[in-house]
Design a protein around this motif. Sequence first.
Motif, PDB file in Angstrom:
ATOM      1  N   UNK A  82      -6.151   2.755  13.808  1.00 20.91           N
ATOM      2  CA  UNK A  82      -4.744   3.138  13.723  1.00 20.91           C
ATOM      3  C   UNK A  82      -4.587   4.137  12.585  1.00 20.91           C
ATOM      4  N   UNK A  83      -3.953   5.241  12.855  1.00 21.17           N
ATOM      5  CA  UNK A  83      -3.750   6.307  11.869  1.00 21.17           C
ATOM      6  C   UNK A  83      -2.505   6.002  11.026  1.00 21.17           C
ATOM      7  N   UNK A  84      -2.632   5.041  10.125  1.00 18.06           N
ATOM      8  CA  UNK A  84      -1.500   4.650   9.292  1.00 18.06           C
ATOM      9  C   UNK A  84      -1.005   5.805   8.431  1.00 18.06           C
ATOM     10  N   UNK A  85      -1.924   6.583   7.879  1.00 20.74           N
ATOM     11  CA  UNK A  85      -1.533   7.707   7.034  1.00 20.74           C
ATOM     12  C   UNK A  85      -0.698   8.731   7.788  1.00 20.74           C
ATOM     13  N   UNK A  86      -1.160   9.095   8.963  1.00 22.81           N
ATOM     14  CA  UNK A  86      -0.429  10.056   9.790  1.00 22.81           C
ATOM     15  C   UNK A  86       0.926   9.516  10.225  1.00 22.81           C
ATOM     16  N   UNK A  87       0.951   8.227  10.568  1.00 24.70           N
ATOM     17  CA  UNK A  87       2.211   7.610  10.987  1.00 24.70           C
ATOM     18  C   UNK A  87       3.207   7.573   9.834  1.00 24.70           C
ATOM     19  N   UNK A  88       2.715   7.241   8.642  1.00 25.53           N
ATOM     20  CA  UNK A  88       3.588   7.208   7.461  1.00 25.53           C
ATOM     21  C   UNK A  88       4.089   8.610   7.131  1.00 25.53           C
ATOM     22  N   UNK A  89       3.204   9.590   7.231  1.00 25.92           N
ATOM     23  CA  UNK A  89       3.570  10.979   6.968  1.00 25.92           C
ATOM     24  C   UNK A  89       4.709  11.408   7.891  1.00 25.92           C
ATOM     25  N   UNK A  90       4.575  11.146   9.183  1.00 26.14           N
ATOM     26  CA  UNK A  90       5.617  11.507  10.152  1.00 26.14           C
ATOM     27  C   UNK A  90       6.903  10.723   9.903  1.00 26.14           C
ATOM     28  N   UNK A 133      -6.833  14.388   9.213  1.00 28.76           N
ATOM     29  CA  UNK A 133      -7.966  14.194   8.321  1.00 28.76           C
ATOM     30  C   UNK A 133      -7.650  13.330   7.115  1.00 28.76           C
ATOM     31  N   UNK A 134      -6.397  13.312   6.700  1.00 30.58           N
ATOM     32  CA  UNK A 134      -6.006  12.611   5.472  1.00 30.58           C
ATOM     33  C   UNK A 134      -5.263  11.337   5.832  1.00 30.58           C
TER      34      UNK A 134
END
Length: 161
Positions: A5-13, A122-123
Amino acid sequence: MARGIDYGGMMHRAMQGLIADVLQVVAEEGLPGEHHFFITFDTRDEGVEMADWLRERYPEEMTIVIQHWFDNLKVTHEGFTITLNFGNSPEPLYIPFDSVRTFVDPSVEFGLRFETQEGEGDDDSPPEAEGGDGNGDDGGDGPAGGTGGGAEVVSLDKWRK
């Protein structure tokens, strides 16, 4: 291999959505009370639209202030347009949310910092919520979008940890 799960990307969005929601309220109702915003963005982002002379003056990063005078604030899911006053010259800007690096409302000691992302997904580090230093100083008179007719880039170091 299964991707996590891309937690970082989800939080960013999600944090970009929060900024969009805040700006949409301001577009519809104006700034309530003492609220005002410092928004720093990467002027090198291919989606940023600004006058050539501003891009020359701020070739990497620029901080705008949405406070006393602004016009034509329109918000989409991808970014926002706004007209600000630079030396008594109204200038339109388009700022994609992907180019935003910091969003600060010093009136309530609220801030978000988005880490620079090298590539899509990536982040995994989420944006950081920050508090202010509690002194209520908004960084000076006459920044972009404020009164006084001049534009000024404001240092946000006092809100950084």
